[in-house]
Design a protein around this motif. Sequence first.
Motif, PDB file in Angstrom:
ATOM      1  N   ARG A 280       0.862  -1.175   0.000  1.00 15.90           N
ATOM      2  CA  ARG A 280       0.000   0.000   0.000  1.00 15.90           C
ATOM      3  C   ARG A 280       0.906   1.235   0.000  1.00 15.90           C
ATOM      4  N   VAL A 281       0.721   2.072  -1.004  1.00 21.91           N
ATOM      5  CA  VAL A 281       1.538   3.277  -1.150  1.00 21.91           C
ATOM      6  C   VAL A 281       0.621   4.495  -1.084  1.00 21.91           C
ATOM      7  N   GLU A 282       0.930   5.424  -0.184  1.00 19.11           N
ATOM      8  CA  GLU A 282       0.199   6.682  -0.084  1.00 19.11           C
ATOM      9  C   GLU A 282       1.105   7.805  -0.589  1.00 19.11           C
ATOM     10  N   ILE A 283       0.606   8.573  -1.555  1.00 22.06           N
ATOM     11  CA  ILE A 283       1.419   9.563  -2.255  1.00 22.06           C
ATOM     12  C   ILE A 283       0.860  10.960  -1.992  1.00 22.06           C
ATOM     13  N   ASP A 284       1.717  11.855  -1.568  1.00 19.87           N
ATOM     14  CA  ASP A 284       1.354  13.257  -1.361  1.00 19.87           C
ATOM     15  C   ASP A 284       1.475  13.988  -2.695  1.00 19.87           C
ATOM     16  N   THR A 285       0.348  14.219  -3.355  1.00 22.01           N
ATOM     17  CA  THR A 285       0.399  14.843  -4.680  1.00 22.01           C
ATOM     18  C   THR A 285       0.725  16.331  -4.609  1.00 22.01           C
ATOM     19  N   ALA A 315      -1.936  -3.055  -4.000  1.00 24.83           N
ATOM     20  CA  ALA A 315      -1.760  -4.155  -4.941  1.00 24.83           C
ATOM     21  C   ALA A 315      -1.271  -5.407  -4.227  1.00 24.83           C
ATOM     22  N   THR A 316      -1.532  -6.538  -4.864  1.00 24.95           N
ATOM     23  CA  THR A 316      -0.940  -7.804  -4.425  1.00 24.95           C
ATOM     24  C   THR A 316       0.322  -8.046  -5.243  1.00 24.95           C
ATOM     25  N   LEU A 317       1.292  -8.708  -4.627  1.00 28.90           N
ATOM     26  CA  LEU A 317       2.580  -8.960  -5.262  1.00 28.90           C
ATOM     27  C   LEU A 317       2.700 -10.441  -5.595  1.00 28.90           C
ATOM     28  N   THR A 318       3.101 -10.724  -6.809  1.00 29.13           N
ATOM     29  CA  THR A 318       3.324 -12.115  -7.223  1.00 29.13           C
ATOM     30  C   THR A 318       4.618 -12.193  -8.015  1.00 29.13           C
ATOM     31  N   GLY A 329      -3.191  -4.232  -8.838  1.00 25.26           N
ATOM     32  CA  GLY A 329      -4.136  -3.667  -7.897  1.00 25.26           C
ATOM     33  C   GLY A 329      -4.843  -2.458  -8.477  1.00 25.26           C
ATOM     34  N   THR A 330      -5.074  -1.467  -7.644  1.00 26.61           N
ATOM     35  CA  THR A 330      -5.803  -0.273  -8.066  1.00 26.61           C
ATOM     36  C   THR A 330      -5.046   0.983  -7.648  1.00 26.61           C
ATOM     37  N   LEU A 331      -5.234   2.029  -8.444  1.00 22.83           N
ATOM     38  CA  LEU A 331      -4.685   3.348  -8.135  1.00 22.83           C
ATOM     39  C   LEU A 331      -5.853   4.310  -7.967  1.00 22.83           C
ATOM     40  N   SER A 332      -5.907   4.916  -6.785  1.00 22.29           N
ATOM     41  CA  SER A 332      -6.915   5.941  -6.518  1.00 22.29           C
ATOM     42  C   SER A 332      -6.237   7.298  -6.682  1.00 22.29           C
ATOM     43  N   ARG A 334      -7.061  11.438  -7.926  1.00 21.84           N
ATOM     44  CA  ARG A 334      -7.955  12.513  -8.358  1.00 21.84           C
ATOM     45  C   ARG A 334      -9.433  12.102  -8.317  1.00 21.84           C
ATOM     46  N   GLY A 335      -9.781  11.258  -7.332  1.00 22.37           N
ATOM     47  CA  GLY A 335     -11.166  10.836  -7.176  1.00 22.37           C
ATOM     48  C   GLY A 335     -11.568   9.668  -8.039  1.00 22.37           C
ATOM     49  N   ALA A 336     -10.665   9.187  -8.893  1.00 21.83           N
ATOM     50  CA  ALA A 336     -10.960   8.034  -9.749  1.00 21.83           C
ATOM     51  C   ALA A 336     -10.149   6.827  -9.276  1.00 21.83           C
ATOM     52  N   VAL A 337     -10.736   5.630  -9.434  1.00 25.15           N
ATOM     53  CA  VAL A 337     -10.058   4.385  -9.066  1.00 25.15           C
ATOM     54  C   VAL A 337      -9.958   3.519 -10.307  1.00 25.15           C
ATOM     55  N   GLN A 338      -8.727   3.163 -10.691  1.00 28.73           N
ATOM     56  CA  GLN A 338      -8.505   2.388 -11.904  1.00 28.73           C
ATOM     57  C   GLN A 338      -7.566   1.223 -11.625  1.00 28.73           C
ATOM     58  N   PRO A 339      -7.792   0.081 -12.320  1.00 29.35           N
ATOM     59  CA  PRO A 339      -6.862  -1.044 -12.166  1.00 29.35           C
ATOM     60  C   PRO A 339      -5.502  -0.707 -12.779  1.00 29.35           C
ATOM     61  N   VAL A 340      -4.448  -1.099 -12.090  1.00 34.03           N
ATOM     62  CA  VAL A 340      -3.089  -0.829 -12.560  1.00 34.03           C
ATOM     63  C   VAL A 340      -2.236  -2.064 -12.313  1.00 34.03           C
ATOM     64  N   THR A 341      -1.443  -2.413 -13.315  1.00 38.02           N
ATOM     65  CA  THR A 341      -0.469  -3.490 -13.181  1.00 38.02           C
ATOM     66  C   THR A 341       0.925  -2.908 -13.361  1.00 38.02           C
ATOM     67  N   LEU A 342       1.773  -3.148 -12.380  1.00 38.25           N
ATOM     68  CA  LEU A 342       3.142  -2.631 -12.415  1.00 38.25           C
ATOM     69  C   LEU A 342       4.122  -3.797 -12.479  1.00 38.25           C
ATOM     70  N   PRO A 343       4.724  -4.069 -13.628  1.00 37.85           N
ATOM     71  CA  PRO A 343       5.782  -5.074 -13.682  1.00 37.85           C
ATOM     72  C   PRO A 343       7.041  -4.513 -13.008  1.00 37.85           C
ATOM     73  N   PHE A 344       7.733  -5.346 -12.234  1.00 33.85           N
ATOM     74  CA  PHE A 344       8.950  -4.856 -11.593  1.00 33.85           C
ATOM     75  C   PHE A 344       9.921  -6.003 -11.365  1.00 33.85           C
ATOM     76  N   THR A 345      11.162  -5.632 -11.197  1.00 32.11           N
ATOM     77  CA  THR A 345      12.187  -6.610 -10.841  1.00 32.11           C
ATOM     78  C   THR A 345      12.527  -6.420  -9.373  1.00 32.11           C
ATOM     79  N   LEU A 346      12.870  -7.514  -8.722  1.00 25.75           N
ATOM     80  CA  LEU A 346      13.201  -7.477  -7.301  1.00 25.75           C
ATOM     81  C   LEU A 346      14.466  -8.301  -7.079  1.00 25.75           C
ATOM     82  N   GLU A 347      15.449  -7.669  -6.490  1.00 23.34           N
ATOM     83  CA  GLU A 347      16.703  -8.344  -6.173  1.00 23.34           C
ATOM     84  C   GLU A 347      16.945  -8.210  -4.670  1.00 23.34           C
ATOM     85  N   ILE A 348      17.094  -9.350  -3.989  1.00 20.94           N
ATOM     86  CA  ILE A 348      17.289  -9.348  -2.535  1.00 20.94           C
ATOM     87  C   ILE A 348      18.673  -9.874  -2.218  1.00 20.94           C
TER      88      ILE A 348
END
Length: 394
Positions: A280-285, A315-318, A329-332, A334-348
């Motif tokens: 869950r990411v909260e962004i100060d616009t 979003a859920t991570l897989t 997941g979803t991005l809320s 400006r008052g709108a909620v839309q589905p968003v998919t973010l592909p990413f790489t993860l190195e631990i």
Amino acid sequence: MFSNTSQSYGLPARALHWLTALLILSAIALGLYAEDLPRETSAQAETLKSLYSLHKTIGVAAFFTALLRILWALTQPKPAPLHPERKAETTAAEVVHWALYGAMLIMPLSGWIMHAAESGFAPILWPFGQDLPLVPKAEALAHSAKAVHKLSALVLYGSVGLHVAGALKHALIDRDATLARMTRGVAAGGPPLPHGVASPLVALALWAGVIGVGLTLPQDTPAAPAPALSEATVSEGNWQVSEGNLAFSVIQMGAAVEGSLPNWTATIRYDEISGTGDVRVEIDTTALRLGSVTDQAKGPEFFDTFTHPTAVFEATLTRDTDAAHLAQGTLSLRGAVQPVTLPFTLEIDGDTARMRGETALDRRDFGMGAGYTDEATVGFTVIVAVDLTATRAD
């Protein structure tokens, strides 16, 4: 007559004088006119873009013309003043002249540096480029250049006003040939006089003060560049962001404009064995940065940060394969909620994780820029890029 003499100005000197004046006054008029125009719709933005492009292009042309004029003047004899006995008046005229020379160079050059250092609209037209050697894209540099540009404008207005007033005094009160020497090349005056250093030194001190003040004016306090998790957030997730960057880019007026959202917090839960989790990411616009169009981007036509100061991505991570992952997941926003998919790489590596991802959004899905229906003004696609480093919190 081509060259100057001790009594007259040659054709090149006169031509460069009036061409420089025309270019500078045109750039000033365009800039002042554009400052007061509305910019809410795409048609208005297109008009502003054209006006500012002309303003910048003419300003750069004025810089090179003024530089040529000054170099020519330094290689030529300078006609002697018609009233050398008026010491104070002659000295004041020379100080104004040197201050004007500085303004003709520093004002357009600082504007060009500001343009090169920031992301924004209104490109400089051919044959001049958008960038300058040794000038990086940097908000602090753009701020300093803008301050110098505005302060040098005040010096330019003052020196031009005094220069014109002096010319009118000679023409209407003294009724001598001072103005006629520059308009028609009339010869007048006596033998050449030695040039002193006092006047250029006074003008140099003035410009040192202008540039020094411009470079030291405080900038708006930027938002923290690295988001930090609150205690409540840390307790809920098992990874804590130590540093990160949330950036976005959009094509505006045919050029890519880079922006950032530097204030955000993230709650991250991730299991290395199963490769699953949630975020869950909260962004100060309200803290967004978008170069020269930051205020416009915050306005009601786009992010509308006054009404919607926060955006939320959940979003859920897989894990797909190896380092490749998906955040679905979803991005809320400006008052709108839309589905968003973010592909990413993860190195631990031990207790440190590095995540990098990028996705494309359509601004119209969030009601942004409804009045900008033409992609030639503002592109529909917005590229969002995330780059963060997190440490294990449990």
